[in-house]
Write an enzyme that holds these catalytic residues in place. Structure first.
Site, PDB file in Angstrom:
ATOM      1  N   HIS A  83     -11.689  -9.879   8.706  1.00  0.00           N
ATOM      2  CA  HIS A  83     -11.039  -9.743   7.292  1.00  0.00           C
ATOM      3  C   HIS A  83     -11.455 -10.747   6.285  1.00  0.00           C
ATOM      4  O   HIS A  83     -11.475 -10.517   5.073  1.00  0.00           O
ATOM      5  CB  HIS A  83      -9.738  -9.565   7.367  1.00  0.00           C
ATOM      6  CG  HIS A  83      -9.139  -9.117   6.112  1.00  0.00           C
ATOM      7  ND1 HIS A  83      -9.227  -7.827   5.510  1.00  0.00           N
ATOM      8  CD2 HIS A  83      -8.174  -9.456   5.256  1.00  0.00           C
ATOM      9  CE1 HIS A  83      -8.702  -7.638   4.657  1.00  0.00           C
ATOM     10  NE2 HIS A  83      -7.996  -8.789   4.561  1.00  0.00           N
TER      11      HIS A  83
ATOM     12  N   SER B 266      -9.399  -6.649   0.064  1.00  0.00           N
ATOM     13  CA  SER B 266      -7.930  -6.550   0.625  1.00  0.00           C
ATOM     14  C   SER B 266      -7.071  -5.651  -0.315  1.00  0.00           C
ATOM     15  O   SER B 266      -7.465  -4.565  -0.796  1.00  0.00           O
ATOM     16  CB  SER B 266      -7.542  -7.847   1.027  1.00  0.00           C
ATOM     17  OG  SER B 266      -6.316  -7.723   2.006  1.00  0.00           O
TER      18      SER B 266
ATOM     19  N   ASP C  45     -12.262  -4.717  11.373  1.00  0.00           N
ATOM     20  CA  ASP C  45     -11.221  -5.438  10.445  1.00  0.00           C
ATOM     21  C   ASP C  45      -9.865  -4.465  10.685  1.00  0.00           C
ATOM     22  O   ASP C  45      -9.977  -3.457  10.584  1.00  0.00           O
ATOM     23  CB  ASP C  45     -11.982  -5.221   9.008  1.00  0.00           C
ATOM     24  CG  ASP C  45     -10.891  -5.827   7.934  1.00  0.00           C
ATOM     25  OD1 ASP C  45      -9.872  -6.249   8.392  1.00  0.00           O
ATOM     26  OD2 ASP C  45     -11.270  -6.151   6.832  1.00  0.00           O
TER      27      ASP C  45
END
Length: 649
Positions: free
Chosen positions: A593, A422, A483
């Site tokens: 995610h 991320s 995602d």
């Protein structure tokens, strides 16, 4: 909906008075919802309640202190972090897109708020100050605009912002193109077992970064042959001990702060009252009331509502002044308020030091994500996400001692690996390129940066790679097939969102990626598409079914940059956010995610490779065994014949 006692007991005559309130709010006949005349507002179950109460001569808006609990749903935006909508109430989200000056004439109206005692004061002050800043910004803009100016007719500079002689850094291609499963699948190549194994190890380390206090050096050494070196938590603990020693040192001269100055600052904070913020809520209600196309019967999770919810949180930061942004940048660069934690481990066999950065997991990381206006990277013409760049500067300074120590110990044999999930992946990439551009580490000593589910943060990143003598293989971007985070800054931005960004911040007016391609930051590097098993997440319509890890190979015949751009818009983040199933701990946003699911999906690909290898070995063994047995029988016969000849002799 919970109503104020005074409202619940009003007479029919008083109710009629309520309907005539100039702010446009009325009480529904059912007493369950608060709707708008001619349109209506439907309250999200995670937002504060707004109640209207009529008095003698007072018009008041009350925020009821009851916090509705919603166990299975949380406010999730286009980022991996979770923002409670109690910080930014739903009516205010609409105001962040358009302004309404009809309420400015009623500044003298009394507005009250019943605060929630269990809320943290800092959080309440945060969104209040942001909203007041937006209000001041818009008032300044409205003074310079004509009284009857229309949003669609607003003059906005849409020039690219690139030097013509050097070429545009935003040459990325349009989103148009007839792409489907058959055409897109031809561009995909499955990764090898060795590469999948390496990605599996890095994905495991990225997931481990979320539980740094639980890391055991023995487990790292036993499972992967790695040696734990240090972490940001250890650095913070050492800094705290040193600071405590300095404070206890009698020779240490403390920094003297003026009590009067501090009290003045406190009074200024208090002056930013919540009542002023709820004036904005009243203006928002009036604005929605004026929107004839707003249909209360439509589901609240439509794309338009999702667009407003996604962009409202971003607008609050974009509208802030430069002074506030500089202060936020200083906070992002400090050790104590760094947006992400990290840890370092060594591979003694290859002299590689690995830096693993955690993803979005704090309020500081929320700041870094939303502070997304473009700025120049390292005095070049390449643009980068400002918030993540400012945070990377702080992490760069934190990494320097570990980098110089590793270089001094191993010299030319030293290697460096950067990875993260991320926001951590984006930080890893920027820090890596900063080290090379500043000449501290040579490009030969750098292994490819590997990111998992990270947003793209460069506009024209290929240019900076070329200037540093790198190619696209220096960056490996692994993204789950659905995602939302890698798509956040690289999807197609609607015109009305782009217009709001340009109105609130001048840097977006000449932003080449936004003006030419309708996106904020373009993809760079090699893109890996990871699809988990169907039991975890539905198959992407453009990918073959089943758990797999692909490289989007640009050397394949028929490849075009429009292929990747089209993939990043399917599904579009707003389409994902428009679904009820996107939210909550079991929602698709978190599911696609989550760093744990990245690890599971890559390990699933490894298991498939292992099963395939075992199956091939069995087939080969079965095919070779008859040959070996027949050769054995022939050898025995030849030995018997030789014995007979020898005995005859």
């Amino acid at each position: 909906m919970a109503f104020n006692t005074a409202m619940a007991s009003t007479s029919p005559a008083a109710a009629n008075d309520v309907l005539r309130e100039h702010i446009g709010l009325r009480r529904s006949l059912s007493g369950q919802d608060l709707v708008l005349k001619g349109g209506g507002i439907r309250r999200s179950s995670s937002d504060n309640h707004l109640c209207c109460r009529s008095g003698n001569n007072n018009n008041r808006i009350l925020a009821v202190s009851v916090r509705p609990g919603m166990k299975t749903s949380r406010s999730v935006g286009v980022f991996s972090f979770q923002i409670s909508s109690s910080i930014i109430p739903s009516p205010i989200k609409t105001l962040l897109f358009e302004t309404d000056t009809s309420q400015d004439e009623q500044e003298s109206d009394e507005i009250e708020i019943e605060t929630e005692p269990n809320l943290d004061g800092a959080k309440k002050a945060n969104w209040v100050e942001r909203l007041l800043e937006i209000r001041r910004q818009w008032k300044r803009e409205q003074k310079t605009e004509s009284g009857n100016s229309d949003v669609a007719e607003e003059s906005v500079d849409v020039t690219c912002g690139c030097e013509e002689e050097e070429g545009c850094i935003a040459n990325y291609g349009s989103v148009n193109g007839d792409w489907g499963r058959e055409s897109f699948s031809r561009l995909l190549v499955k990764v090898s077992w060795s590469e999948a194994k390496k990605l599996s190890q890095l994905a495991y380390l990225c997931n481990l970064a979320y539980t740094i206090p639980e890391i055991k050096g023995e487990d790292l050494r036993r499972n992967y042959g790695l040696k734990f070196v240090t972490s940001s938590l250890e650095k913070k603990a050492k800094a705290a001990i040193l600071r405590e020693k300095l404070e206890q040192d009698p020779t240490h001269v403390p920094v003297i702060t003026s009590p009067d100055l501090e009290s003045e600052k406190q009074s200024q904070r208090s002056a930013s009252s919540s009542a002023s913020a709820y004036k904005i809520a009243a203006s928002a209600a009036s604005y929605i009331h004026s929107c004839k196309e707003y249909d209360l019967s439509e589901p609240i999770y439509k794309s338009a509502a999702a667009a407003q919810a996604a962009a409202s949180t971003m607008t609050a930061v974009v509208a802030a002044g430069e002074e506030e942004k500089l202060e936020a940048a200083r906070e992002l660069q400090s050790l104590q308020s760094s947006p992400c934690e990290w840890f370092v481990c060594d591979d003694p066999n290859t002299y590689t030091r690995c830096f693993v950065i955690q993803g979005s997991d704090s309020l500081a990381s929320w700041k870094a994500n939303l502070f997304f206006e473009p700025t120049k990277f390292e005095d070049t013409d390449v643009l980068v996400h400002r918030g993540i760049y400012e945070a990377a500067k702080g992490i760069y300074e934190q990494f320097l001692p570990e980098i110089t120590e590793h270089l001094s110990r191993h010299g030319d044999r030293a290697k460096f690996q950067f990875t993260g999930h991320s926001l951590g992946g984006s930080l890893s990439l920027i820090v890596n390129l900063m080290l090379i551009s500043r000449g501290l580490v040579s490009s030969e000593a750098m292994k490819s940066v590997v990111t998992f589910g990270s947003p793209f943060v460069f506009c024209g990143g290929e240019k900076i790679l070329a200037e540093l003598g790198l190619d696209e293989s220096h960056v490996h971007c692994v993204m789950m097939h659905r995602d939302i985070v890698p798509r956040a800054f690289s999807c197609n931005y609607p015109d009305h969102v782009a217009l709001v960004l340009k109105r609130l911040n001048g840097s977006f007016r000449t932003h080449p990626c936004l003006n030419k391609n309708k996106l904020l930051y373009s993809p760079m590097g090699k893109v890996y598409i990871l699809q988990p098993s169907e039991s975890v997440s539905p198959t992407h319509p453009w990918l073959p079914p089943g758990n797999a890890l692909y490289i989007l190979e640009n050397s394949n015949e028929g490849y075009s940059p429009t292929a990747l751009r089209a993939f990043l818009n399917r599904p579009h983040p707003l389409e994902t956010l428009s679904q009820r199933a996107a939210y909550g701990s079991e929602g698709s946003v978190l599911r696609d995610h989550d760093s744990k699911n990245y690890v599971k999906a890559v390990n699933g690909v490894l298991r498939q490779h292992t099963k395939l290898i075992v199956r091939k070995a069995r087939i080969q063994r079965r095919s070779v065994w008859p040959v070996l047995t027949s050769a054995g029988r022939g050898l025995n016969e030849s030995l018997t014949t030789a014995e007979e000849i020898m005995t005859r002799v």
